[in-house]
Design a protein around this motif. Structure first.
Motif, short mmCIF file in Angstrom:
data_model
loop_
_atom_site.label_atom_id
_atom_site.label_comp_id
_atom_site.label_asym_id
_atom_site.label_seq_id
_atom_site.Cartn_x
_atom_site.Cartn_y
_atom_site.Cartn_z
N ILE A 35 -5.61 11.53 9.27
CA ILE A 35 -6.79 11.22 8.59
C ILE A 35 -7.56 10.29 8.33
CG2 ILE A 35 -8.82 11.72 7.02
CD1 ILE A 35 -7.89 14.00 8.79
N ASP A 36 -6.41 9.07 8.26
CA ASP A 36 -6.48 7.40 7.78
C ASP A 36 -6.75 7.06 8.99
OD1 ASP A 36 -6.75 7.20 4.82
OD2 ASP A 36 -4.67 6.80 4.46
N HIS A 37 -5.56 7.53 9.55
CA HIS A 37 -5.72 6.40 11.21
C HIS A 37 -6.46 6.59 12.67
CE1 HIS A 37 -3.04 3.97 10.26
NE2 HIS A 37 -1.68 4.95 9.01
N THR A 38 -6.86 8.28 12.02
CA THR A 38 -7.54 8.86 13.24
C THR A 38 -8.93 8.43 13.21
OG1 THR A 38 -8.95 10.28 14.66
CG2 THR A 38 -8.00 11.04 12.30
N HIS A 39 -10.20 8.17 14.80
CA HIS A 39 -11.04 8.28 14.18
C HIS A 39 -12.47 9.85 14.85
CE1 HIS A 39 -11.55 2.79 14.34
NE2 HIS A 39 -10.56 3.74 13.96
N ARG A 40 -11.73 10.51 15.00
CA ARG A 40 -11.43 12.05 15.82
C ARG A 40 -11.35 12.60 14.09
NH1 ARG A 40 -12.21 11.66 20.62
NH2 ARG A 40 -11.59 9.63 21.87
N LYS A 41 -12.45 12.23 13.53
CA LYS A 41 -11.93 13.47 12.18
C LYS A 41 -12.82 15.16 12.31
CE LYS A 41 -11.93 9.34 8.41
NZ LYS A 41 -11.50 8.00 9.76
N ARG A 42 -13.89 14.59 12.74
CA ARG A 42 -14.74 15.72 13.24
C ARG A 42 -13.37 16.53 13.90
NH1 ARG A 42 -19.84 15.21 15.68
NH2 ARG A 42 -18.35 14.43 17.08
N ILE B 232 -10.54 21.37 14.89
CA ILE B 232 -8.78 22.00 15.43
C ILE B 232 -8.41 23.09 14.81
CG2 ILE B 232 -6.55 21.67 16.81
CD1 ILE B 232 -8.09 19.03 17.61
N ALA B 233 -8.32 22.32 13.62
CA ALA B 233 -7.94 23.05 12.59
C ALA B 233 -8.54 24.39 12.02
CB ALA B 233 -7.40 22.25 11.22
N ALA B 234 -10.24 24.47 12.27
CA ALA B 234 -10.52 25.12 11.68
C ALA B 234 -10.25 26.51 13.27
CB ALA B 234 -12.05 25.36 12.11
N LEU B 235 -10.37 26.47 14.10
CA LEU B 235 -10.19 26.74 15.66
C LEU B 235 -8.60 27.65 15.45
CD1 LEU B 235 -11.76 25.06 18.43
CD2 LEU B 235 -12.19 27.18 17.44
N LEU C 132 -0.15 24.59 7.44
CA LEU C 132 -0.32 23.95 7.87
C LEU C 132 -1.70 23.21 8.58
CD1 LEU C 132 1.61 21.44 10.11
CD2 LEU C 132 1.53 22.58 12.37
N SER C 133 -2.36 23.26 9.55
CA SER C 133 -3.73 23.45 10.07
C SER C 133 -4.51 23.04 8.23
CB SER C 133 -4.38 24.75 11.02
OG SER C 133 -3.76 24.44 12.47
N ALA C 134 -4.70 23.88 7.26
CA ALA C 134 -5.67 24.00 6.04
C ALA C 134 -5.87 22.63 6.25
CB ALA C 134 -5.48 25.12 5.63
N SER C 135 -4.24 22.23 5.78
CA SER C 135 -3.57 20.82 4.75
C SER C 135 -4.33 19.79 5.34
CB SER C 135 -2.49 20.23 5.20
OG SER C 135 -1.66 19.88 6.22
N VAL C 136 -5.38 19.80 6.52
CA VAL C 136 -6.13 18.20 7.11
C VAL C 136 -7.39 18.74 6.15
CG1 VAL C 136 -4.46 18.44 8.97
CG2 VAL C 136 -6.96 19.40 8.70
N PHE C 137 -7.96 19.76 5.52
CA PHE C 137 -9.71 20.00 5.49
C PHE C 137 -10.09 19.36 4.47
CE2 PHE C 137 -9.29 24.49 7.49
CZ PHE C 137 -9.71 24.49 8.66
N ALA C 138 -8.53 18.93 3.30
CA ALA C 138 -9.21 18.16 2.09
C ALA C 138 -9.61 16.71 2.46
CB ALA C 138 -8.50 18.39 0.67
N ALA D 18 -14.86 34.35 9.93
CA ALA D 18 -16.06 34.37 10.19
C ALA D 18 -16.91 32.95 9.66
CB ALA D 18 -16.67 34.97 9.76
N MET D 19 -16.04 32.09 8.38
CA MET D 19 -16.09 31.36 7.64
C MET D 19 -15.40 30.24 7.97
SD MET D 19 -16.03 32.39 3.68
CE MET D 19 -17.13 31.43 3.13
N ALA D 20 -14.51 30.49 9.19
CA ALA D 20 -14.29 29.46 9.67
C ALA D 20 -14.67 28.72 10.76
CB ALA D 20 -13.15 29.54 10.30
N ILE D 21 -15.10 29.74 11.54
CA ILE D 21 -16.63 29.14 12.52
C ILE D 21 -17.54 28.69 11.92
CG2 ILE D 21 -18.14 30.66 14.29
CD1 ILE D 21 -15.16 32.71 14.85
N GLY D 22 -17.94 28.83 10.92
CA GLY D 22 -18.97 28.38 10.21
C GLY D 22 -18.86 26.73 9.77
#
Length: 410
Positions: free
Chosen positions: A69-76, A81-84, A111-117, A173-177
Motif C-alpha cells: 500500500i505504501d508503494h502502489t498508486h492503485r490502492k482502490r 481485487i481483495a474484495a473479489l 491473505l486478501s483481507a490483510s490489505v483492507f486496513a 454481499a458486504m464484500a460486493i458492497g
C-alpha cells in the motif's frame, strides 16, 4: 499540511466502504466453525487447524500488505481485487467440504483481507491530509463498528431462518458492497505521497526514509509493545466469558455472547466519535490511557459475580477500551511516521506485533484456566493489562505534535 478540500462524494463513499468492509476484514471466524461442525460434522481439531492457518496467514502478511500500500498508486484496485477474492471464497464454501479446499479458500480470504486496513488508512490520509486525518479516522471507525453491529444482527437472523450457510452469502454481499463503494472514490483525490506519510511534493519526487524507521523510532517501538500487551490481555477475555457462560447456562451461552458482541460494537460507535472530535484538542495519550485502564478493570470485575447478566454487562466495557484503541491506533502511527513515507508498512509491523500477542492469549489463558480456574485466568489477564497501562503511562510520549515536528525536520 493544510486540510484538503472536501468532496462529499468521497466522504460518503469512505463511509460506505468502512461500513461494508467491517465484517469482511475480520473474516468468517466463529460462523465458519459453527458451519463446519453443524453441516459437515468436522472434528474440532480440523476446524481449529483451518482457523489457525487463516490466522497465521493474516499475521505474516501484515507487513507485506503495508509495504504494498505504501508503494502502489492503485490502492482502490487493491481493495477491489481483495474484495473479489473474499467474495469468491465465501460463495464457493457451500459447494466444498474437503479439508484442503476449505483451507485454501480461508487462506485466500485471509491473505486478501490483510490489505483492507492499511489501504483504508492510506486512502483516508491521501484524501484528507494530516490535519483532518484524526476526525476522518474517528468517522471511519464509527461506520466500521456500525457495520459490524448490523452484520452481526443480520447474521444471527439469517442463520436462524436459513441455517449457518446464510452467513457466507451475507459476507459476500458486504464484500460486493465494498467493491461498489470504493469505485465511487475519486482516484485523483488521493495524494499518494501524503497517503504513505511522506511530505506532499508537487514535483512528484519521493523522499522516503529507509525501512530502519521501524527500528529507530523508540516511541513507535514502545507503542508496539503496549499494543502487544493490550491484545495479549484482551483477546482471550470474550472467549473466557463465553466458556464461563456455557458452564453456568449452556442454553443461554450463545444468545448472551451474541448480544454481548453487538452491544459492545454499539458502544464503540460513540467512542470512535469521541476520538475523532477530541483527540486533536485533548491529545492522544489521555484518551489512550482511558482505553487501556478499562482492560484491567474488566479482568477484576469478572470475578465479582458468576451471574450471567453481570458477566455480559462487564463485557460491554470492551466497547470503551477497544473503541478508543481502534480509533487511535492509525492516528498515533501516523503521528510517529509523518514525513518518513512509511506509514502503512509501520501499521503492518505493529499489527503483526499485536497480532502475535492476540494469538498467544488463548493458549496462555487456557493453561492458567486448567491449572487454577476462571478467577486466576481473569486476574492473569488483568495483571498483563495493568503492565500495559503502566508502560504506556511512564514510557509513551504524547504524539499529537510529532507529525508537525517530523515535517519540519524533513
Amino acid at each position: 499540511m493544510s486540510t484538503r478540500p472536501i468532496d462529499h462524494r468521497n466522504t460518503f463513499s469512505l463511509d460506505a466502504l468502512n461500513f461494508f468492509l467491517a465484517d469482511v476484514r475480520d473474516g468468517l471466524g466463529p460462523y465458519l466453525a459453527i458451519y463446519l461442525l453443524a453441516v459437515h460434522h468436522w472434528q474440532p481439531a480440523s476446524i481449529g487447524f483451518v482457523m489457525t492457518l487463516a490466522g497465521v496467514t493474516a499475521l505474516v502478511t501484515q507487513i507485506p500488505a503495508g509495504a504494498l500500500i505504501d508503494h502502489t498508486h492503485r490502492k482502490r484496485a487493491v481493495i477491489a481485487i481483495a474484495a473479489l477474492v473474499v467474495t469468491f471464497s465465501c460463495l464457493v464454501l457451500p459447494f466444498v467440504s474437503s479439508f484442503s479446499l476449505v483451507a485454501i479458500t480461508q487462506t485466500m480470504s485471509a491473505l486478501s483481507a490483510s490489505v483492507f486496513a492499511p489501504a483504508i488508512a492510506a486512502i483516508t490520509l491521501g484524501i484528507t491530509g494530516p490535519r483532518a486525518f484524526t476526525q476522518r479516522t474517528g468517522r471511519n471507525e464509527t461506520f466500521n463498528h456500525a457495520g459490524n453491529a448490523v452484520a452481526a444482527l443480520l447474521a444471527g437472523g439469517f442463520a436462524y431462518l436459513f441455517g449457518p450457510i446464510a452467513v457466507f452469502y451475507l459476507m459476500a454481499a458486504m464484500a460486493i458492497g465494498s467493491l461498489i463503494s470504493v469505485s465511487f472514490i475519486s482516484a485523483n483525490a488521493i495524494d499518494h505521497n501524503l497517503a504513505r506519510g511522506a511530505v506532499a511534493s508537487t514535483s512528484g519526487e519521493e523522499h522516503l526514509s529507509g525501512f530502519s524507521v521501524l527500528l529507530a523510532n523508540k516511541a513507535l517501538l514502545i507503542f508496539a509493545i503496549c499494543c502487544a500487551l493490550f491484545h495479549l490481555a484482551n483477546a482471550a477475555m470474550l472467549p473466557l466469558v463465553s466458556q464461563k457462560l456455557a458452564q453456568i447456562n449452556l442454553a443461554m451461552a450463545t444468545p448472551l455472547t451474541s448480544a454481548c458482541i453487538v452491544a459492545a460494537q454499539l458502544v464503540m460507535v460513540p467512542m470512535a466519535m469521541l476520538v475523532g472530535s477530541k483527540a486533536d484538542t485533548w491529545g492522544r495519550k489521555p484518551l489512550l490511557l482511558a482505553g487501556f485502564i478499562i482492560l484491567p478493570l474488566r479482568g477484576v470485575l469478572y470475578i465479582v459475580s458468576d451471574d450471567p447478566y453481570w458477566l455480559v454487562a462487564v463485557q460491554l466495557l470492551d466497547g470503551i477500551g477497544a473503541g478508543i484503541f481502534g480509533a487511535l491506533f492509525p492516528i498515533i502511527v501516523r503521528d510517529l511516521t509523518q514525513g518518513t513515507g512509511r506509514f502503512n508498512i509501520s501499521l503492518g509491523a505493529i499489527s503483526t506485533v499485536f497480532g502475535l500477542g492476540a494469538a498467544l492469549s488463548p493458549g496462555l489463558t487456557g493453561l492458567v484456566l486448567q491449572e487454577a480456574g476462571y478467577n486466576a485466568a481473569f486476574l492473569t489477564l488483568a495483571a498483563i493489562a495493568a503492565v500495559a497501562f503502566i508502560l504506556l503511562l511512564l514510557a509513551m510520549p504524547e504524539t499529537k505534535d510529532s507529525s508537525q515536528a517530523s515535517t519540519i525536520n524533513d
